[in-house]
Design an enzyme around this catalytic site. Structure first.
Site, PDB file in Angstrom:
ATOM      1  N   ARG A   8      35.203  47.445  35.794  1.00 34.84           N
ATOM      2  CA  ARG A   8      34.049  46.767  35.224  1.00 34.84           C
ATOM      3  C   ARG A   8      33.034  47.786  34.699  1.00 34.84           C
ATOM      4  O   ARG A   8      32.479  47.614  33.626  1.00 34.84           O
ATOM      5  CB  ARG A   8      33.361  45.891  36.258  1.00 34.84           C
ATOM      6  CG  ARG A   8      34.006  44.562  36.427  1.00 34.84           C
ATOM      7  CD  ARG A   8      33.681  43.664  35.260  1.00 34.84           C
ATOM      8  NE  ARG A   8      34.360  42.431  35.508  1.00 34.84           N
ATOM      9  CZ  ARG A   8      35.026  41.737  34.626  1.00 34.84           C
ATOM     10  NH1 ARG A   8      35.101  42.136  33.390  1.00 34.84           N
ATOM     11  NH2 ARG A   8      35.617  40.630  34.941  1.00 34.84           N
ATOM     12  N   GLY A  58      35.601  32.927  32.562  1.00 35.87           N
ATOM     13  CA  GLY A  58      35.300  34.343  32.414  1.00 35.87           C
ATOM     14  C   GLY A  58      35.291  35.053  33.754  1.00 35.87           C
ATOM     15  O   GLY A  58      35.868  34.570  34.734  1.00 35.87           O
ATOM     16  N   CYS A  59      34.641  36.197  33.808  1.00 34.66           N
ATOM     17  CA  CYS A  59      34.556  36.967  35.050  1.00 34.66           C
ATOM     18  C   CYS A  59      33.994  36.109  36.176  1.00 34.66           C
ATOM     19  O   CYS A  59      32.945  35.475  36.036  1.00 34.66           O
ATOM     20  CB  CYS A  59      33.663  38.192  34.834  1.00 34.66           C
ATOM     21  SG  CYS A  59      33.327  39.106  36.348  1.00 34.66           S
ATOM     22  N   PHE A  60      34.681  36.105  37.313  1.00 38.66           N
ATOM     23  CA  PHE A  60      34.253  35.211  38.388  1.00 38.66           C
ATOM     24  C   PHE A  60      32.958  35.641  39.062  1.00 38.66           C
ATOM     25  O   PHE A  60      32.337  34.860  39.784  1.00 38.66           O
ATOM     26  CB  PHE A  60      35.345  34.980  39.430  1.00 38.66           C
ATOM     27  CG  PHE A  60      36.131  36.171  39.890  1.00 38.66           C
ATOM     28  CD1 PHE A  60      35.604  37.461  39.898  1.00 38.66           C
ATOM     29  CD2 PHE A  60      37.440  36.008  40.329  1.00 38.66           C
ATOM     30  CE1 PHE A  60      36.347  38.549  40.332  1.00 38.66           C
ATOM     31  CE2 PHE A  60      38.200  37.097  40.776  1.00 38.66           C
ATOM     32  CZ  PHE A  60      37.650  38.361  40.774  1.00 38.66           C
TER      33      PHE A  60
END
Length: 238
Positions: A8, A58-60
């Site tokens: 990330r 999307g990103c959790f």
């Protein structure tokens, strides 16, 4: 440092960079994607007892963070849905080849928040449901928009709501969210849990996800709670 955090941070540096961080410092209300004010569902589920909703958008980290600040939510856990147990691991899911989507399992009290309200928040402030296999700086099928239903009534409500929003043309493009029955949910690695609360200054979180919580507070003030409902409450307070 866990591989997910390294991934990330690398992505954030490449896709957002110092300008994005500086922009957030100057105007923290600026989100990577703006929220859309939408009508509530015309039909809602009639439920009693603690229920489960599983959503992917999307990103959790951001999905979990929003619902942890939502009243009536007993728990919100980051994890994987859509693939097998054998591939429910970030190192494999991140390849985009497992069938999994980064998902959040939400346990909720229907007497405090309805399934329809959860979907309204999901479509309004959590993510952009018109983006196919991507959200913000993240791309791949693991970041797809999906609703994994736990019963026939949830599927009926979700399908009807998507049709309602498309008919009302509240978005510039059609909704691409896929609705399908939940086969299994697998919790993600522990370092993914409560990530927004534990790392609010991390550039990816600051630019992409904190504004989502701010939009929840602004648009759904009656559903917002200041203290998040965390998976690892003790760790977050240390």
């Amino acid at each position: 440092m866990p591989s997910r955090s390294l991934s990330r941070l690398t992505l954030c540096a490449a896709a957002i960079g110092a300008l994005a961080v500086a922009a957030f410092a100057v105007a923290p209300s600026v989100a990577a994607e703006d929220a859309v004010i939408i009508p509530p569902p015309a039909a809602d589920a009639q439920e009693t007892g603690l229920k489960t909703a599983v959503l992917a958008g999307g990103c959790f980290w951001g999905v979990q963070g929003v619902f942890q600040h939502t009243a009536g939510i007993a728990s919100a856990v980051s994890g994987y849905s859509g693939g097998s147990k054998a591939t429910a691991d970030y190192s494999m899911v991140s390849t985009g080849s497992t069938g999994h989507a980064e998902s959040v399992e939400i346990k909720y009290d229907p007497q405090k928040i309805s399934y329809g309200k959860i979907l309204q928040i999901f479509f309004s402030v959590v993510h952009d449901p018109t983006q196919l296999n991507r959200q913000g700086p993240d791309s791949g099928t693991q970041y797809r928009s999906a609703i994994f239903t736990t019963n026939a009534e949830q599927k009926k409500v979700a399908d009807a709501y998507i049709a309602q929003l498309n008919a009302a043309k509240v978005y510039k493009k059609p909704i691409v969210t896929k609705v399908g029955a939940l086969e299994a949910f697998y919790p993600a690695e522990s370092y993914h849990q409560d990530y927004l609360t534990l790392h609010p200054s991390q550039p990816y979180i600051a630019y992409n996800d904190i504004p989502k919580v701010e939009n929840l507070k602004k648009i759904f003030a009656e559903n917002y709670i200041e203290k998040p409902t965390l998976v690892n409450a003790a760790k977050a307070t240390n």
